[in-house]
Design a protein around this motif. Sequence first.
Motif: not given
Lengths: 244, 292, 335
Positions: B232-233, B236, B239-240, B277, B281, B286-287
């Motif tokens: 997840y890190v 994210a 950027g998703f 991270y 952020l 938004s990464g």
Amino acid sequence: MSDTPIISCRGVTRHFGGLVANDSIDLDVRRGEILGLIGPNGAGKSTLFNLIAGAFPVSAGTIAFDGRDITPLPAAKRCQLGIARTYQVPRSFDSMSVVENVTVGAFVRYAGVLQARAKALDVLDYVGLGNYADTSAADLTPPQKRRLEVARALATEPKLLLLDEVLTGLTPSEAAAGVDLIRKVRQSGVTVVMVEHVMEVVMPLVDRAVVLHLGKTLAEGLPRDVVRDEKVIAAYLGDRHRAA
Amino acid sequence: MTTQAFLQVIASGLLMGLIYALIAVGLSLIFGLMDVVNFAHGEFLMLAMYATFGLVFTTALDPVLLAPLVVALMFVLGVAVYAGIIRFAMRAKANPGMVQIFATFGLALLIQGLAQYFFTPDYRNIANTWLGGKTLNLGGVFLPWPQIFGGAVSLAVFGGLYWLITRTDFGKALEATREDQGAVALVGIDRNRVFALGWGLGAALVGIAGAVLAIFYYIHPQVGGTFALIAYVTVALGGFGSIFGALVAGVIVGLVEALTTLILPASLKSIGVYSLYLLVLFIRPSGLFGRL
Amino acid sequence: MSVSTATSSMTTFVAGRRRQLIVALVVFALIALVPRLVSDVYMMNVLILTLLFAALSQSWNLLGGYCGQVSLGHALYFGIGAYATSLLYVKFGITPWGGLLAGGILAALIALALGYPSFRLKGHYFSIATIVIAEIGLLLFHNWDYAGAALGIQWPFTPDSWWTLQFARNKAPYFYFALGLFAVTWLVTFAIVESKWGYWWRAVKDNADAAESLGVTIFQSKMAAAAISAFFTAVGGGFYAAFVSYIDPDSVMHFRFSLLMALPAVLGGVGSLWGPAVGALILIPLAEFTRSYLGGSGSGLDLVIYGGLVMIVSLTRPEGILSFIKSPAASRAAT
């Protein structure tokens, strides 16, 4: 009536990428008037509207409200100062009832829930939705939702009310009722700026009209003069939309 | 610290980073496609590892050979999860974000529980693989072969994804659906099909990662949790929705994690990554390559 | 006509609120009778934990359900409360009552500090950030020797006393404390729901831009929600420490606590007054019983049941279980 314009735009410019939506617009809105902001599609009316409302910032230029520079201020702050707006497609808070929707607006002026709610009920009566107070906002008909938009904005006790195509798509009787409401609002001392497409309804209503075309002011003045202005007619004919 | 020792750290961080990128890319793909974060992603990884283990146990073939089969199985799982669960989660009108989070979280707990029940909490590992336990000596820098394999596979997969998205019809359908879910129906693209295939692909990608990890990592019901947060890190951070972002972020995460071990005790190695991270952020919500 | 509609709407409103309050007070009074009926120690423990998590979930719900910011890292505040209370008591002899307050304030301040950058993050980015922050907290406490690192803190055995919040034999006082905590969190939620913030949160959840155009300053209200939520979560953590008398990082700051605080609200009904309590009433006894009777947490069956339940509720009835019972209008008003 004080002489300072309630809104003063100087050199207001806004671009989106390469597109210049508003090009160095100068505009004054006089206190207590109903001003119509008209023009063919793509003229930049909505952009200017949103700039005054604070929905997004200007690329250049200044906007003053009541003599005070509001250019850097966000929408919420502008509302506190006395600018309220409606949305073209009503954005009601569907998880809440009608009176709760309006109460949200009332909280800008009233801290306690009982006072805010009382104010909300007053405003609902004023716009004619008094009997729908506890109805869910999602259950209203489209014209009723428009009224709710106006009621919510009025609950913030604005000095300036910005109406975004609030009469578009209504039946003649609904539009007539809408016009009555707007006149009533102006009568109570609120200045109104309306963006509109429906010429036949708007022209008899507004005190002054400002015509935008391709991001610039094209003409300005009394409605009957503006509709006969050759430049205006050419601009509309070019868009296959005749001024009344 | 000798240059060699330093290079050792960098190299293993790089390889692990590529593997993290591989774990994360499926997650990013699914999000980019349909705005859904799969909080059961770690459990998918865990299932892929168990699948590899089970297949090795029954066929006595090497994980490297079995990987394609694992990938196929995971693809089917992904499609099934979409069709049976996600499709309904996306219909929620109230609190759609929260519904997705908890529907997939519920799934994660369910899968974990089932794994614990059927496989027991015992730690397992695959012995006697072609690559397991062997290292390559590059001028004094020792690189474990499983990780080298993982890194190479990761790069190949990213290359393949790039080809898939830019050159094939399916890839274009993916991109089109990503850009405008409503409009694609008008051009005859079946949104449901694209979503189902997207989930299949996402699951297949994490399946590859699982097959690779199974070669050198202990397999147990909670192993998903260990990698999930990193995934997840990574997503994210990158950027998703950005596949390239997943690659870059994965490598960064691997390197930062490795470098952190030079300054902090091993138990704190994740703090470097987590802090980075948060820092990124807070500056860029938004990464690195995301669009939000 | 319009005057009487307005007046009757107001009277209905006020009467409705009064009714909700009275019902709540009656429920609290009834719950207070429970210790007289239950003597089994195990049951008491389960009930105390249920009340505690009802309170914790209620606090979580302020930020997650009403304000729409789904935090999956509330274990951080729970742990801060537990550690603050434990350290102040064990190292300095300060009464846990003071520790609870100190822990709560500390947690609120940390929530404000963290909220400042994190509320810019949207949706999933925010939730993941909360998980990461809590993980950092967990890792730090694992390595902080002053707080006992992995070994944690043991409360000394002392005779029963309200001053030290230690009751070895009769657990009833813990029950009353947990009930009190739940009652307070319920009342705080009740007050906020029909207040400026409550309306603003709902407005932002429904349509953030429209809310802004009506003067809603989203950021400040989110910060307030975060601080209040963190405060009560930490108080709950401090109470938990006093209750179990031994804490270590994994027992108070682990991710599963974050889930355990969020799930009851999701199950019972996010953004509703009694949802978290109903959810806790189902989930906590379930967790405890499956743990004890289904062969311990090694079997995984408790996870299967949890996970399955959460999934089913999220998919079929995202408004939560309570919406099955309430009438549509009432549940809409509560959501």
